[in-house]
Design an enzyme around this catalytic site. Structure first.
Site, short mmCIF file in Angstrom:
data_model
loop_
_atom_site.label_atom_id
_atom_site.label_comp_id
_atom_site.label_asym_id
_atom_site.label_seq_id
_atom_site.Cartn_x
_atom_site.Cartn_y
_atom_site.Cartn_z
N HIS A 130 0.84 -1.20 0.00
CA HIS A 130 0.00 0.00 0.00
C HIS A 130 0.87 1.26 0.00
CE1 HIS A 130 -2.73 2.89 2.24
NE2 HIS A 130 -3.48 2.53 1.21
N GLU A 164 0.60 -0.87 -4.93
CA GLU A 164 -0.59 -0.02 -5.01
C GLU A 164 -0.16 1.43 -4.98
OE1 GLU A 164 -3.78 2.53 -3.12
OE2 GLU A 164 -1.73 2.12 -2.47
N HIS A 211 -1.39 10.75 -2.50
CA HIS A 211 -2.67 10.37 -1.92
C HIS A 211 -3.54 11.58 -1.59
CE1 HIS A 211 -5.45 9.46 1.41
NE2 HIS A 211 -5.63 8.32 0.78
#
Length: 243
Positions: free
Chosen positions: A8, A35, A50
Site C-alpha cells: 500500500h 498499489e 494520496h
C-alpha cells in the site's frame, strides 16, 4: 489459497509513501503487487500522491491540482527529492513483472480527465488492453462509481475494483454494478461483516481489502478468503501468512 500481498503506497510503514524507495523496499520484502494513488497536476501529469494537498508528505504546501510537475519535482518527499510520476512507476513495475493497483482519487478539480489521462498513459505503455483480466499488469480502483464506469467504457479489458468504506444497501448481497469486477472493502467493514467476502464470491467478485497491518486482521482476511490484501508492511504481513 492465501491472499496476495499488495504494498500500500509501497512499504510505507518503513519508507516515505509513494517514493521509489518505498516501492523498491516493498519488492525486496516480497510484495506480490504494488498499489498507488494518482492525481493530476495543473499541467496534466499523473503523479502518485494520496492527499489533495502536499502539506503532509512534503516540505511544501498547496493543492496538487494547482501545482505543475516542475513545482512538485522541487520538493522533498520524506528524504527523496522529486514527485513520483505514474509513468516512472509503470516502468518499475514492468521491469519487475509486478502487478500495479492504481486508485484514481475523487472528487478532484479535473473530474473524468483523470481516468482519460490514465487510460492514455496505460495505452502508451501497452497496458490498456490486456489479453485477459486475470493476468493484466494493471488493476484500476476508485471509491467513485463514475470513475470505475469511465474506466470500463474507455478500456473494457482492464480489471476494476470498486472501493467501499461501507456497504450500500444495494450491495449487501455481494453484488456489484456491472462495470466493477472486484469489490474493495476496508478492513473495518470485514471485521463487522466477515461473511461479505463469501457473498461477493457467490456473485463472482473477488475481494481486495485495505489497509491490513494488524496480525489479527491479516489472519481474518486469510481465513475468510480475501484475494488481495493491501498492507503498509509487506514483510510483516507475509510473516503472519506464513505461520
Amino acid at each position: 489459497m492465501l491472499p496476495s500481498v499488495v504494498a500500500h503506497r509501497g512499504a510505507s510503514a518503513h519508507a516515505a509513501e509513494h517514493t521509489l524507495a518505498a516501492y523498491d523496499l516493498a519488492l525486496a520484502q516480497g510484495a506480490d503487487a504494488l498499489e498507488c494513488d494518482v492525481r493530476l497536476t495543473r499541467d496534466g501529469h499523473l503523479v502518485c500522491v494520496h492527499d489533495r494537498r502536499i502539506d503532509r508528505t512534503t516540505n511544501g504546501r498547496g493543492v496538487v491540482s494547482a501545482l505543475s510537475l516542475a513545482e512538485l519535482a522541487m520538493l522533498d518527499y520524506g528524504g527523496e527529492v522529486g514527485v513520483l510520476t505514474l509513468d516512472a512507476l509503470l516502468g518499475l513495475t514492468a521491469d519487475h513483472g509486478t502487478r500495479l493497483f492504481v486508485e484514481t482519487k475523487h472528487p478532484v478539480r479535473y473530474g473524468g480527465l483523470v481516468e482519460a489521462k490514465l487510460v492514455a498513459l496505460l495505452a502508451r505503455h501497452g497496458m490498456a488492453a490486456p489479453a485477459d483480466k486475470d493476468t493484466s499488469p494493471i488493476v484500476v480502483m476508485s471509491f467513485s462509481t463514475l470513475a470505475v464506469r469511465r474506466v470500463r467504457a474507455a478500456a473494457p479489458g482492464l480489471p476494476t475494483v470498486l472501493l467501499l468504506s461501507q456497504l450500500w444497501p444495494t450491495l449487501r448481497d455481494g453484488s456489484l454494478p456491472p462495470w466493477a469486477d472486484h469489490t474493495g472493502p476496508g478492513i473495518g467493514l470485514l471485521r463487522r461483516d466477515p461473511d461479505y467476502v463469501a457473498r461477493a464470491a457467490d456473485h463472482g467478485h473477488a475481494t481486495y481489502c485495505w489497509t491490513v497491518d494488524d496480525p489479527a486482521d491479516v489472519e481474518l482476511c486469510a481465513g475468510i478468503g480475501v484475494r488481495w490484501l493491501a498492507t503498509n508492511a509487506p514483510a510483516a504481513t507475509r510473516a503472519v501468512l506464513a505461520r
